[in-house]
Design an enzyme around this catalytic site. Structure first.
Site, PDB file in Angstrom:
ATOM      1  CG  ASP A  13      47.866  88.039  22.712  1.00 27.36           C
ATOM      2  OD1 ASP A  13      47.420  89.020  23.336  1.00 27.36           O
ATOM      3  OD2 ASP A  13      47.989  88.023  21.486  1.00 27.36           O
TER       4      ASP A  13
ATOM      5  CD  GLU B 255      48.534  84.464  20.133  1.00 27.10           C
ATOM      6  OE1 GLU B 255      49.158  85.527  20.086  1.00 27.10           O
ATOM      7  OE2 GLU B 255      47.583  84.193  19.372  1.00 27.10           O
TER       8      GLU B 255
ATOM      9  CG  HIS C 101      50.696  95.086  18.142  1.00 25.39           C
ATOM     10  ND1 HIS C 101      49.668  94.679  18.960  1.00 25.39           N
ATOM     11  CD2 HIS C 101      51.259  93.968  17.647  1.00 25.39           C
ATOM     12  CE1 HIS C 101      49.607  93.368  18.915  1.00 25.39           C
ATOM     13  NE2 HIS C 101      50.537  92.909  18.135  1.00 25.39           N
TER      14      HIS C 101
ATOM     15  CB  CYS D  31      56.909  84.010  17.753  1.00 25.88           C
ATOM     16  SG  CYS D  31      55.148  83.745  17.962  1.00 25.88           S
TER      17      CYS D  31
HETATM   18  C1  PEP Z   1      52.106  87.142  21.147  1.00 28.10           C
HETATM   19  O1  PEP Z   1      50.956  87.308  21.534  1.00 28.10           O
HETATM   20  O2  PEP Z   1      53.051  86.831  21.900  1.00 28.10           O
HETATM   21  C2  PEP Z   1      52.440  87.293  19.725  1.00 28.10           C
HETATM   22  C3  PEP Z   1      53.622  86.974  19.264  1.00 28.10           C
HETATM   23  O3  PEP Z   1      51.476  87.828  18.921  1.00 28.10           O
HETATM   24  P1  PEP Z   1      51.146  89.402  18.881  1.00 28.10           P
HETATM   25  O4  PEP Z   1      52.159  90.098  19.724  1.00 28.10           O
HETATM   26  O5  PEP Z   1      51.203  89.821  17.463  1.00 28.10           O
HETATM   27  O6  PEP Z   1      49.770  89.436  19.455  1.00 28.10           O
HETATM   28 MG    MG Z   2      49.386  87.470  20.085  1.00 32.29          MG
END
Ligand code: PEP
Ligand code: MG
Length: 552
Positions: free
Chosen positions: A435, A411, A190, A482
């Site tokens: 993920d 995911e 993140h 996403c």
């Molecule tokens: C992902 O896992 O690709 C996702 C978009 O969620 P995050 O990155 O917030 O875990």
């Molecule tokens: Mg994710």
């Protein structure tokens, strides 16, 4: 460290930046309790407390005046705490009566306030963290240490740290930081995601970075994953942040097929940026980013306010809201109270509702209220779904809350393999490729050392994406992407060819992805996808897709 040393890591946020190094200030150490101030020196020692508290309060006041919105309010509240006469009087008494050092006296006086607040629970307990923060600031001032957290500097700097918490990274907005270098962290951590959304060049996994002396000039190249110490003057001059291609607000293939290009956001400020950048909607609103610093659950009213801030700039357009994805590298104290051995595989995302269904239902209620108050087209999706029962239960809860369109993120490999069945119970899916790669490859996305495994070009990941795309096409249902893969201009055509119907990314990537898609037809995308799917390694997949696109 010598000049001209080149350290390598993983570039996770594009662009280049050069400035002097500043290290993330370590947390303030507990001042020793054993120190005893001689009676004759106590008066001067005690006076230093009020001086330090006033200096901290003044600086917080200045920062508050320069900030806007929520940040200004938080800083102004911290200023009041720093100037709190009760805190100062208690600390002074500890010096005068007990002979404590000024730093220790402030530490203990704040400790007493903190335990009083914690005992009250709820919103008051949350203020305990604020008291700790102010305590650390006054102690740092007394001891001549760097202020804890993101350093405050008047001139541009490159921030170097072992790693950053999402909250640290979020606090970089508005600071003079021009680039980030960390020793740990992976490409889809993140920290990397926030760095990209702030447009800060970032290189993670740089072994030895924390050994670069404070103040030494470094050039950070987020494209090549390189950090150069004391670079030549000419390189510094050339180190301008990569210009992002403009986006005209419409994702479209050369044959006229529309591919909506949406934005990933973490709150109202991001949503405004996304709307300004021309995003056609929001494909992922990470609601947990609104509450990273909370120790108790936000009320429904607080949530409605936070969600409306994101919906408002997208009146009449689609906004896909993800319910809290707390846990793993984004723990929220009120949702993940327990220590877990294996948090990425633990009670995170939708799984939290097993223990605390009210948390999910309250969020859905807040979303329904926010949706009713604004005119964006709200769709809601759950993170970390592994079974059809979970998806069905989530969709039922959404509908009971009055939310018409319910979806899930794909995911886990399980969700990808069950995509056809999942489409029978939800309206849409969105591929969380970050993920999905982590779980398919069994490689912690936070570990830069395993970055080669955490790669959406890995054939196993591409094949799972292909299964989901095919299931979506057969069911006539939307398949979004996403994860970070959606914002990669080289991968975007492959994702479309695999059956994705929209892509969501940080606003800064919209122009680059739009440009990559504009020159290709749907047939070209399918050819690139076919070539990538046939490959047996990530490198081959990348090369095969690029070759197919170059021929188009
Ligand atoms: C992902 O896992 O690709 C996702 C978009 O969620 P995050 O990155 O917030 O875990
Ligand atoms: Mg994710």
């Amino acid at each position: 460290m010598a000049s001209g040393v080149v350290l390598r890591g993983r570039g996770v946020s594009a662009g280049r930046g050069a400035a002097g190094v500043v290290h993330l200030a370590p947390s303030v150490p507990e001042p020793p309790a054993e120190v005893s101030i001689a009676p004759a020196a106590r008066d001067a020692e005690a006076k230093s407390i009020a001086r330090a508290a006033a200096a901290v309060a003044t600086r917080l006041g200045e920062r508050s005046a320069a900030a806007t919105g929520e940040a200004a309010a938080i800083l102004s509240a911290a200023r009041l705490l720093a100037a709190d006469p009760e805190l100062i009087a208690d600390a002074v008494r500890r010096v005068e009566d007990d002979g404590a050092s000024a730093a220790r006296a402030v530490w203990d006086a704040a400790g007493a306030q903190e335990s009083g607040l914690s005992a009250l629970g709820g919103r008051m307990a949350e203020r305990a963290a604020d008291v700790r923060d102010v305590r650390d600031r006054i102690v740092a001032e007394l001891l001549g240490l760097d202020m804890p957290g993101i350093p405050e500097r008047e001139s541009p700097f490159v921030l170097v740290a072992v790693d950053l918490s999402p909250a640290d990274t979020a606090a970089l907005e508005g600071s003079r930081c021009v680039a980030l270098v960390t020793e740990q962290g992976g490409p889809t951590s993140h920290t990397a995601i926030i760095a990209r959304s702030l447009g800060l060049p970032a290189v993670v996994g740089v072994v030895g970075a924390t050994g670069i002396p404070d103040g030494m000039t470094v050039l950070v190249d987020g494209d090549r994953g390189v950090v150069e110490t004391d670079p030549a003057e000419a390189s510094i001059r050339a180190a301008t942040v990569t210009a992002d291609a403009a986006f005209d607000g419409r994702g479209i293939l050369a044959d006229g097929v529309a591919v909506p290009l949406l934005a990933n956001v973490g709150g109202a400020a991001d949503a405004v940026t996304a709307a300004d950048a021309g995003a056609e909607g929001i494909g992922l609103f990470r609601t947990e980013f609104c509450f990273l610093d909370r120790t108790d659950a936000p009320t429904v009213e607080e949530q409605v306010a936070a969600y409306r801030g994101v919906l408002a700039p997208f009146a009449g357009r689609k906004v896909v809201v993800r319910t809290l994805d707390a846990g793993s590298d984004k723990p929220l104290p009120f949702a993940n109270p327990d220590h877990e051995q294996n948090p990425a595989l633990g009670v995170r995302g939708l799984r939290i509702a097993r223990r605390d269904p009210a948390l999910l239902d309250d969020q859905l209620r807040a979303l329904a209220l926010a949706a009713r108050a604004e005119s964006a087209q709200v769709e809601v999706m759950a993170p970390m779904v592994a079974t059809v029962e979970e998806a069905r239960d989530f969709a039922d809860r959404c509908r009971a809350a009055g939310l018409a369109r319910a979806g899930i993120m794909i995911e886990t490999p399980s969700a990808a393999l069950l995509a056809a069945e999942l489409f029978e119970v939800v309206d849409f899916v969105s591929l969380g490729t970050n993920d999905l790669a982590q779980y398919t490859m069994a490689a912690d996305r936070m570990l830069s050392e395993l970055g080669d495994l955490n790669d959406p070009w890995q054939p196993a990941v591409l094949r799972l994406i292909g299964m989901v795309g095919a299931a979506g096409t057969a069911a006539g249902r939307p398949v979004g992407v996403c994860g970070e893969a959606g914002g990669d201009p080289a991968l975007a055509p492959v994702l479309i060819g695999l059956g994705a119907t929209s892509l969501s990314m940080t606003s800064r990537s919209l122009g680059r992805v739009a440009t990559a898609l504009a020159g290709l037809t749907a047939q070209d995308c399918r050819r690139a996808a076919g070539a990538a799917l046939a490959a047996s390694t990530a490198d081959e997949a990348r090369a095969a897709a690029t070759a197919a696109i170059d021929r188009a």
